[in-house]
Structure formats: C-alpha cells, structure tokens
Design an enzyme around this catalytic site. Structure first.
Site, mmCIF file in Angstrom:
data_model
loop_
_atom_site.group_PDB
_atom_site.id
_atom_site.type_symbol
_atom_site.label_atom_id
_atom_site.label_comp_id
_atom_site.label_asym_id
_atom_site.label_seq_id
_atom_site.Cartn_x
_atom_site.Cartn_y
_atom_site.Cartn_z
ATOM 1 N N HIS A 112 -11.474 -6.049 15.431
ATOM 2 C CA HIS A 112 -10.047 -6.371 15.250
ATOM 3 C C HIS A 112 -9.273 -5.589 16.315
ATOM 4 O O HIS A 112 -9.724 -4.524 16.745
ATOM 5 C CB HIS A 112 -9.662 -5.888 13.849
ATOM 6 C CG HIS A 112 -8.270 -6.210 13.405
ATOM 7 N ND1 HIS A 112 -7.181 -5.473 13.784
ATOM 8 C CD2 HIS A 112 -7.803 -7.189 12.587
ATOM 9 C CE1 HIS A 112 -6.102 -5.977 13.218
ATOM 10 N NE2 HIS A 112 -6.438 -7.015 12.489
ATOM 11 N N ASP A 186 -14.779 1.265 11.048
ATOM 12 C CA ASP A 186 -13.654 0.487 10.538
ATOM 13 C C ASP A 186 -14.151 -0.270 9.309
ATOM 14 O O ASP A 186 -14.880 -1.259 9.430
ATOM 15 C CB ASP A 186 -13.170 -0.480 11.628
ATOM 16 C CG ASP A 186 -12.100 -1.441 11.130
ATOM 17 O OD1 ASP A 186 -11.843 -1.472 9.922
ATOM 18 O OD2 ASP A 186 -11.538 -2.181 11.960
ATOM 19 N N GLN A 189 -12.692 -4.459 6.210
ATOM 20 C CA GLN A 189 -13.175 -5.639 5.477
ATOM 21 C C GLN A 189 -14.300 -5.301 4.507
ATOM 22 O O GLN A 189 -14.783 -6.163 3.782
ATOM 23 C CB GLN A 189 -13.657 -6.715 6.461
ATOM 24 C CG GLN A 189 -12.555 -7.329 7.290
ATOM 25 C CD GLN A 189 -11.481 -8.005 6.444
ATOM 26 O OE1 GLN A 189 -11.745 -8.474 5.336
ATOM 27 N NE2 GLN A 189 -10.269 -8.039 6.961
ATOM 28 N N LYS A 212 -6.364 -4.462 1.084
ATOM 29 C CA LYS A 212 -7.351 -5.552 1.258
ATOM 30 C C LYS A 212 -8.353 -5.484 0.099
ATOM 31 O O LYS A 212 -7.945 -5.612 -1.047
ATOM 32 C CB LYS A 212 -8.009 -5.422 2.629
ATOM 33 C CG LYS A 212 -7.020 -5.688 3.777
ATOM 34 C CD LYS A 212 -7.702 -5.596 5.114
ATOM 35 C CE LYS A 212 -6.715 -5.608 6.257
ATOM 36 N NZ LYS A 212 -6.398 -6.965 6.712
ATOM 37 N N CYS A 353 -6.206 -11.600 14.965
ATOM 38 C CA CYS A 353 -6.095 -10.316 15.700
ATOM 39 C C CYS A 353 -7.451 -9.886 16.235
ATOM 40 O O CYS A 353 -7.810 -8.701 16.167
ATOM 41 C CB CYS A 353 -5.497 -9.217 14.828
ATOM 42 S SG CYS A 353 -3.863 -9.600 14.250
#
Ligand code: PMP
Length: 396
Positions: A112, A186, A189, A212, A353
């Site tokens: 991202h 990261d 998700q 999220k 993104c």
C-alpha cells in the site's frame, strides 16, 4: 459465539446492506460502540494528567486498552504505542530510524502507498530503496528475497490490500534477521483476520489500524516497537505527557510508550480498540479464518465461471486472504462497483492506494470484495449473480 449469525446480530448495518468493503474499513459491533459511549457519558476525563477521579478512571481504562492490545499481538504494554492509524505508524518508523547515507531499505511491489512512500522518500537522505518485485497475478516469488542482502530495514505487509495475496512474511523476517536488518510489518489487512504474534513474526515494528479487521473506531492505530530498538528511535513529535523533566537547557524523555505519545491521545478510540480486540478474541481466529476462507473460495469459484472476469492474487487458497480483486473485460471497475451498489452490495473499486502493483498487472484499477466473519455465503452468491448478469448484458 456462532459466526457469523451472532456477530451480524451485533452489527445492525449488516441487515441493511451487503458490506464487502472490509479492507477499507469494517463495521462496528455494539460492544465497541458501547465502550466508547461509556467513556463519553460516564467517565470522560483526560488521561495521566490529574488526580481527580474521572481522570483516574479514564487513565485506568486507557491502560487496560493498551494491555488488551498488547495481549492481542503478544507484546508487552510498553511496546504498544497508540497512533492514529497504520499510515502514521509506518511514517514514524521511516522518520524515527537513524538512517545513514548508503543504508539499504527493502520493501515489496505489493505494498500500500502507506508502506511505500514513507520509505521511498528516504532516498532524499541517500538511503537506497530496493523493491522485491511481484509476478503476475500478484505474488512474491521466493527468489526475490535475495534482494534483502545487506539491508538495514525490511518492511512488508502480511496481506496485500490490493490483490489479497498472503506474503511469505515469516520467511522474509528470517532472511531480514540473518542479514542483521530490522523488520517492519504492515499488519493493516491482517489484524483482526489472522492471529498476530510479534514473537513468531520476529518483527521489530508492527503497524495496524483499529478501524479495519479489529472492528474498532477510526482514528486509532498501533505501532508496536520492540523494546530493544526503542532507544534508537526518534519520537518524531515532542510535547506534553512525553517528558520526565524539562528545563530551559534541556529535556528528559519519558520511557516508552509515553515518550512516543506526546499530547492528549485518542482516549475514546483506544478504549474502543481495547474493547474491539477483546471482541475479536472472543469470536476466535479459527472461526474468523474458517468463515473468510469459505467466502473467498466461493467467490473465486463463482468468478472463475465467468469468462469476462479476471481475478488477481495468489492462485492457492492457503495464500489468498479474504480480499478478492477482479476486473471485467470491457468494463471500468467503478462502473461494476456502481452497478453492485444499486443492488445494495458495497465493494471498493480503483487502485486501492497500491499503484505499483496495479501497474505491474497492467490495470488502472480493480473491483475489490473484501470480507469479514459477519459476511455470509448467501451474500457472496448474490454478488456473483450480479456479476454474471453484468457479463450477460456485456455479451448481449
Ligand atoms: N497498509 C495496508 C496494507 C492497507 O490496506 C491500508 C489501508 N487500506 C494501509 C496500510 C493504511 O491504513 P490507514 O488508512 O488506516 O492508515
């Protein structure tokens, strides 16, 4: 708790729409809304700033939330820094590390923009950025891990928000450690969808947003920063609440996490996130993963029957998370999403993104359906039926 029925019952919006935009933000269970409301209605006060009882109660709830989050990722609470979102967390890693000219940072083509641009910009400080490239349809071949050689920092996501691929994060971390590099993950998700364990990941930094997968409020996120690297990190921001002592000639920073959290934090957000991760743990990751894998398989099987559709990401179910990205021949992704919207089905369309991977796949964007455990097989069938109908109209 039975998934998805009981979770759906806890989220009124699930009965009004088919919500397949969980990779952008998830819906919020009552448990979380009530925790936030309780703070505002019953014990609103600032944290760590007073001895009055409201401040003490707010401070206690804020600290408990931090402990919940620490438990959620198997960290200690001093390693959990509350930030606004994943984007802030990753920028703080890039800005806070003491890079020297010639240092090497390695990332992937599946990232991202939030895990790409903060590190891309380090090139202004003569840091070299190397990218482990993705192969179509959006996977990372193991040969690419050779690029980690000589790295000072390796940063990658667990799950691609753009194509749903699960990256070989364990292996990337192992190579990073062998090279003596720090490892940043990261987990935007992954959080709330798969169990997170900073010890198993062997990471020095881990970033995620509350809004999220964890189903928490917006405006609150987490930067895990391993204790052993905290002394090397610049806090980026300074101010109230983050210092032990200040005089006209200098200041003494407070220990982590406080030294990294100047100013009044997002108290309600942190309390909501604390309640959210508790809720996720109550459902259990085996249930969450089982439901999302079922929905993903149904989607991929359904879409595979439509010749006009191309879907991206890993072809193996074990490395395809509940994020399904596809295009339709002759159709703009936004038009497909608009038609789905007229049927009450909310999906995301566009480049997500993540322009580098879109460029690798030679598409301007995709349609993306992304799931959480409260989504159902019947909803997936509904979406696939609409896509089939669009394809029939196109053919006709
Ligand atoms: N990384 C990934 C993989 C993401 O999916 C996202 C959000 N789409 C981000 C980072 C940024 O998250 P936020 O907007 O909450 O900062």
């Amino acid at each position: 708790m039975r998934v998805p029925d009981e979770v759906r019952a806890d989220i009124p919006l699930t009965s009004k729409v088919v919500y397949f935009d969980n990779a952008a933000t998830s819906l919020t269970p009552r448990h979380v809304v009530e925790a936030v409301t309780r703070y505002y209605m019953e014990y609103r006060g600032n944290v760590h700033r007073g001895v009055h009882s409201l401040s003490e109660e707010a401070s206690r709830a804020f600290s408990e939330a931090r402990e919940n989050v620490a438990d959620f990722i198997n960290a200690s609470s001093e390693e959990v820094i509350f930030v606004a979102n994943t984007t802030e967390a990753l920028n703080r890693v890039a800005l806070g590390m003491a890079f020297h000219a010639g240092d090497i940072v390695v990332s992937t083509e599946l990232e991202h923009h939030s895990n790409f641009l903060p590190f891309f910009r380090l090139q202004d400080r003569d840091v070299t950025l190397k990218i482990m490239e993705a192969s179509p349809p959006g996977i990372l071949e193991e040969e690419e891990l050779g690029k980690i050689e000589g790295a000072h920092l390796v940063t990658c996501s667990i799950i691609s928000n753009a194509v749903g691929t699960v990256l070989p994060v364990q292996k990337i971390g192992a190579v990073a450690r062998k090279e003596g590099a720090l490892f940043c993950v990261d987990a935007a998700q992954a959080a709330g969808h798969v169990p997170l364990d900073v010890e198993k990941l062997g990471c020095d930094f881990l970033a995620f947003s509350g809004h999220k997968g964890p189903m928490g409020p917006t405006g609150i996120g987490v930067l895990f920063m391993r204790k052993s690297v905290q002394d090397q990190m610049d806090p980026c921001f300074l101010g109230g609440g983050a210092v032990r002592d200040v005089s006209l000639t200098g200041y003494d920073l407070a220990d982590a996490p406080y030294g990294f959290e100047p100013g009044t934090p997002n108290i309600a957000g942190a309390i909501g996130l604390g309640a959210a991760v508790e809720y996720i743990q109550e459902i259990g990751f085996s249930e969450i993963q089982r439901q999302e894998a079922l929905l993903t398989r149904l989607t991929l099987d359904g879409l595979s029957e439509i010749p006009e559709v191309t879907w991206y990401g890993s072809q193996e179910m074990e490395t395809h998370a509940g994020v399904v990205s596809f295009t339709m021949e002759g159709m703009n992704p936004h038009d497909v999403a608009s038609i789905l919207d007229t049927q009450g089905i909310m999906v995301r369309s566009g480049h997500h993104c993540a322009l580098p991977i879109m460029k690798k796949l030679h598409v301007p964007g995709t349609v993306r359906a992304s799931y959480h455990c409260y989504n159902t097989a019947q909803e997936v069938e509904q979406m696939v039926d609409v896509v089939k109908e669009i394809a029939r109209t196109l053919a006709g």
